[in-house]
Design an enzyme around this catalytic site. Structure first.
Site, PDB file in Angstrom:
ATOM      1  N   ASN A  45       0.823  -1.214   0.000  1.00 46.85           N
ATOM      2  CA  ASN A  45       0.000   0.000   0.000  1.00 46.85           C
ATOM      3  C   ASN A  45       0.855   1.260   0.000  1.00 46.85           C
ATOM      4  O   ASN A  45       0.508   2.261  -0.632  1.00 46.85           O
ATOM      5  CB  ASN A  45      -0.934   0.002   1.208  1.00 46.85           C
ATOM      6  CG  ASN A  45      -2.127  -0.909   1.022  1.00 46.85           C
ATOM      7  OD1 ASN A  45      -2.507  -1.242  -0.095  1.00 46.85           O
ATOM      8  ND2 ASN A  45      -2.723  -1.338   2.126  1.00 46.85           N
ATOM      9  N   GLY A 229      -5.927  14.232  13.619  1.00 46.06           N
ATOM     10  CA  GLY A 229      -4.772  14.571  12.808  1.00 46.06           C
ATOM     11  C   GLY A 229      -3.540  13.784  13.213  1.00 46.06           C
ATOM     12  O   GLY A 229      -3.611  12.585  13.481  1.00 46.06           O
ATOM     13  N   ASP A 256      -1.442   3.459   5.827  1.00 39.40           N
ATOM     14  CA  ASP A 256      -0.416   3.171   4.814  1.00 39.40           C
ATOM     15  C   ASP A 256      -0.274   4.336   3.844  1.00 39.40           C
ATOM     16  O   ASP A 256       0.833   4.667   3.410  1.00 39.40           O
ATOM     17  CB  ASP A 256      -0.778   1.904   4.033  1.00 39.40           C
ATOM     18  CG  ASP A 256      -0.859   0.673   4.913  1.00 39.40           C
ATOM     19  OD1 ASP A 256      -0.116   0.610   5.912  1.00 39.40           O
ATOM     20  OD2 ASP A 256      -1.662  -0.225   4.600  1.00 39.40           O
TER      21      ASP A 256
END
Length: 310
Positions: A45, A229, A256
């Site tokens: 990924n 965040g 990822d």
């Protein structure tokens, strides 16, 4: 193996399958839409995210059985250069299903097949022949691998002067810190475990990360705060970046994607302020797409522009 700026390692990849259905009723046949297949697993990924940003990487991963062959075909379609290490057991599958009646997402993951000592040796030998500027080790470990496997990868990175980025958890991450990494990406709960406390409040994250840095565990600690965040901490700096408010469809691959955005930005010699913002932008953009699709470049770029002055 030729020299590459970025090499990603996925020792426990997955063939990701996603679908939709209407109504989850026990003991009744649930009719699903035609499935979508994606190449998955941490490092793969990350390579996909780097590719979406216009970068290049070499994806090193294990591959076994028909699922492994399909995984290789999907990585090829992503136009990502790769080296597949053959293993005897089949590559695992993961399954994501969305109930259209409630928009609830159900995620099913399977453990990876056992890796033999010879197969582990083949993975480590492939890495030891590389000369990457950045080596990304991401994802869970298979059966048969000891918790010090990523520590062995860290030792290879140190010997080859590669900057190691690690995204894993538990004992495997603790072992890495004994050798040291360039960057680690725990969430708040994982960070608390690393320093031996039960929980951390937001105002304690900076000090906790600096404890790891002071002991030589990592040069950069990026702490994922989920919908709040993320923060980036070095021995001298602290950067907090809020997550943009987006319409979330799936959280699969968001972490990822965040790592991929940061590694790409590092490879482009961008400032750490930009690095963490590209990471948050890519991670947030990934949640805007269904299933296991990761993010679209235009979404990530738009979110980065919004975050530039945040």
């Amino acid at each position: 193996m030729n020299s590459h700026d970025i090499i990603t390692l996925t020792v426990n990849p997955a063939l990701d399958k996603s679908t939709h259905f209407k109504g989850l009723v026990a003991e009744q046949k649930i009719r699903c839409s035609e499935p979508r297949f994606d190449a998955g697993g941490g490092g793969i990924n990350v390579s996909k995210a780097i590719s979406r940003l216009g970068g290049k990487s070499l994806a090193v991963f294990t591959s076994g059985g028909p699922m492994g062959k399909m995984l290789e075909e999907l990585v090829t379609k992503e136009t990502i250069e790769f080296k597949a290490i053959p293993i005897q057991t089949w590559t695992r599958e993961s399954f994501v299903a969305v109930d259209e009646n409630t928009n609830s997402q159900y995620r099913f993951g399977f453990t990876g097949g056992e890796i033999t000592a010879d197969e582990e040796k083949a993975v480590l030998e492939a890495l030891s022949k590389s000369k990457a500027k950045f080596l990304v080790a991401s994802g869970s470990l298979n059966e048969g691998l000891s918790s010090d496997f990523y520590q062995k990868v860290a030792e290879i990175a140190k010997a080859s002067n590669s900057k190691l980025i690690v995204d894993t958890s538990g004992e495997a991450l603790k072992k890495v810190l004994e050798t040291g990494a360039y960057l680690i990406k725990p969430n708040v709960g994982e960070l608390a475990k690393l320093i031996g406390v039960e929980r951390l409040e937001m105002e304690e994250v900076n000090e906790a990360a600096k404890k790891i840095i002071a002991k030589g565990g990592a040069e950069i600690v990026v702490v994922s705060l989920g919908p709040q965040g993320a923060v980036l901490v070095t021995k001298d700096d602290y950067e907090y970046v809020p997550a943009p408010n987006v319409a979330k469809k799936s959280t699969v691959g968001a972490g990822d994607s965040m790592v991929g955005g940061m590694v790409w930005a590092l490879s482009q010699n961008k400032s750490l302020k930009e690095v963490i913002r590209w990471g948050v932008a890519c991670g947030s953009a990934a949640t805007m797409n269904e299933g296991t699709q990761l993010f679209k470049f235009e979404d990530a770029n738009r979110l980065f522009e919004w975050l530039k002055n945040k």
